[in-house]
Design a protein around this motif. Structure first.
Motif, PDB file in Angstrom:
ATOM      1  N   ALA A 100       0.830  -1.261  -0.262  1.00 40.91           N
ATOM      2  CA  ALA A 100       0.099   0.504  -0.056  1.00 40.91           C
ATOM      3  C   ALA A 100       1.264   1.695   0.144  1.00 40.91           C
ATOM      4  N   ASP A 101       0.388   2.678  -1.088  1.00 34.91           N
ATOM      5  CA  ASP A 101       1.196   3.177  -1.001  1.00 34.91           C
ATOM      6  C   ASP A 101       0.489   4.570  -0.997  1.00 34.91           C
ATOM      7  N   ALA A 102       0.950   4.874   0.508  1.00 33.30           N
ATOM      8  CA  ALA A 102       0.346   6.035   1.119  1.00 33.30           C
ATOM      9  C   ALA A 102       0.877   7.454   1.709  1.00 33.30           C
ATOM     10  N   PHE A 103       1.624   7.646   0.045  1.00 32.20           N
ATOM     11  CA  PHE A 103       1.890   8.648  -0.171  1.00 32.20           C
ATOM     12  C   PHE A 103       3.180   9.534   0.877  1.00 32.20           C
ATOM     13  N   THR A 104       3.331   9.148   1.819  1.00 33.80           N
ATOM     14  CA  THR A 104       4.568   9.266   2.470  1.00 33.80           C
ATOM     15  C   THR A 104       5.636   8.092   3.575  1.00 33.80           C
ATOM     16  N   TYR A 105       4.291   6.879   2.792  1.00 39.40           N
ATOM     17  CA  TYR A 105       4.984   5.660   3.654  1.00 39.40           C
ATOM     18  C   TYR A 105       4.611   4.424   2.806  1.00 39.40           C
ATOM     19  N   ASP A 106       4.983   3.512   3.191  1.00 43.42           N
ATOM     20  CA  ASP A 106       5.020   1.912   2.223  1.00 43.42           C
ATOM     21  C   ASP A 106       4.330   1.103   3.013  1.00 43.42           C
ATOM     22  N   TYR A 107       3.320   0.092   3.369  1.00 42.44           N
ATOM     23  CA  TYR A 107       2.955  -0.206   3.676  1.00 42.44           C
ATOM     24  C   TYR A 107       2.830  -2.389   3.557  1.00 42.44           C
ATOM     25  N   TRP A 108       3.292  -2.676   4.142  1.00 45.46           N
ATOM     26  CA  TRP A 108       4.032  -4.366   3.622  1.00 45.46           C
ATOM     27  C   TRP A 108       2.522  -5.410   4.123  1.00 45.46           C
ATOM     28  N   GLY A 109       2.060  -6.228   3.600  1.00 43.55           N
ATOM     29  CA  GLY A 109       1.621  -7.189   4.327  1.00 43.55           C
ATOM     30  C   GLY A 109       2.673  -8.640   4.650  1.00 43.55           C
ATOM     31  N   GLN A 110       2.674  -9.761   4.848  1.00 50.64           N
ATOM     32  CA  GLN A 110       3.517 -10.740   4.894  1.00 50.64           C
ATOM     33  C   GLN A 110       3.986 -11.455   3.803  1.00 50.64           C
ATOM     34  N   GLY A 111       3.142 -11.837   3.112  1.00 54.88           N
ATOM     35  CA  GLY A 111       3.112 -12.150   2.057  1.00 54.88           C
ATOM     36  C   GLY A 111       2.645 -13.867   1.933  1.00 54.88           C
ATOM     37  N   THR A 112       2.012 -14.072   0.912  1.00 57.88           N
ATOM     38  CA  THR A 112       1.632 -15.904   0.616  1.00 57.88           C
ATOM     39  C   THR A 112       2.011 -16.041  -0.274  1.00 57.88           C
ATOM     40  N   GLN A 113       2.638 -16.902  -0.414  1.00 58.42           N
ATOM     41  CA  GLN A 113       3.440 -18.385  -1.181  1.00 58.42           C
ATOM     42  C   GLN A 113       2.546 -18.771  -2.418  1.00 58.42           C
ATOM     43  N   VAL A 114       3.520 -18.810  -3.682  1.00 63.54           N
ATOM     44  CA  VAL A 114       2.986 -19.116  -4.531  1.00 63.54           C
ATOM     45  C   VAL A 114       4.516 -20.219  -5.463  1.00 63.54           C
ATOM     46  N   THR A 115       3.082 -21.581  -5.647  1.00 67.95           N
ATOM     47  CA  THR A 115       4.405 -22.665  -6.678  1.00 67.95           C
ATOM     48  C   THR A 115       3.755 -23.256  -7.717  1.00 67.95           C
ATOM     49  N   VAL A 116       4.280 -22.827  -8.358  1.00 65.48           N
ATOM     50  CA  VAL A 116       4.099 -23.846  -9.459  1.00 65.48           C
ATOM     51  C   VAL A 116       4.697 -24.676 -10.358  1.00 65.48           C
ATOM     52  N   SER A 117       4.087 -25.886 -10.600  1.00 69.91           N
ATOM     53  CA  SER A 117       5.142 -27.048 -10.587  1.00 69.91           C
ATOM     54  C   SER A 117       4.440 -27.566 -12.148  1.00 69.91           C
ATOM     55  N   SER A 118       5.656 -27.840 -12.534  1.00 72.19           N
ATOM     56  CA  SER A 118       5.655 -28.280 -14.412  1.00 72.19           C
ATOM     57  C   SER A 118       5.611 -29.170 -14.213  1.00 72.19           C
TER      58      SER A 118
END
Length: 115
Positions: free
Chosen positions: A97-115
């Protein structure tokens, strides 16, 4: 302060689809932009897609035509629809989230694509 909670990651086969969600703890309406970034092992974090508060979108060349970012201001949520997934899309995906003067981040979620 705002907390961002991502969900929707998982394991999928090549060619499959996933939809990521990012729910904010408060209104995202006035944020400059919301975005999705990803970081693969041994690589730098990169922008995947972003959407401004006016609805303008931007995509990395590698995902154009396959991924779609959208936002629902009423639900304080941003989505990333990912289609035609490839093994090289494997990464931890982070909401931003770009709040103009500060950036907020989530904790992340893993995406794995198998071949």
């Amino acid at each position: 302060q705002v907390q961002l909670l991502e969900s929707g990651g998982g394991l999928v086969q090549t060619g499959g689809s996933l939809r990521l969600s990012c729910e904010a703890s408060r209104s995202i309406f006035n944020f400059n932009a919301m975005g999705w970034y990803r970081q693969a092992p041994g690589k730098q974090r990169e922008l995947v897609a972003s959407i401004t508060r006016t609805g303008r979108t931007n995509y990395a060349d590698s995902v154009k035509g396959r991924f779609t970012i959208s936002r629902d201001n009423a639900k304080n949520t941003v989505y990333l629809q990912m289609n035609s997934l490839k093994p090289e899309d494997t990464a931890v995906y982070y909401c931003n989230a770009d709040a103009f003067t500060y950036d907020y981040w989530g904790q992340g979620t893993q995406v794995t694509v198998s071949s």
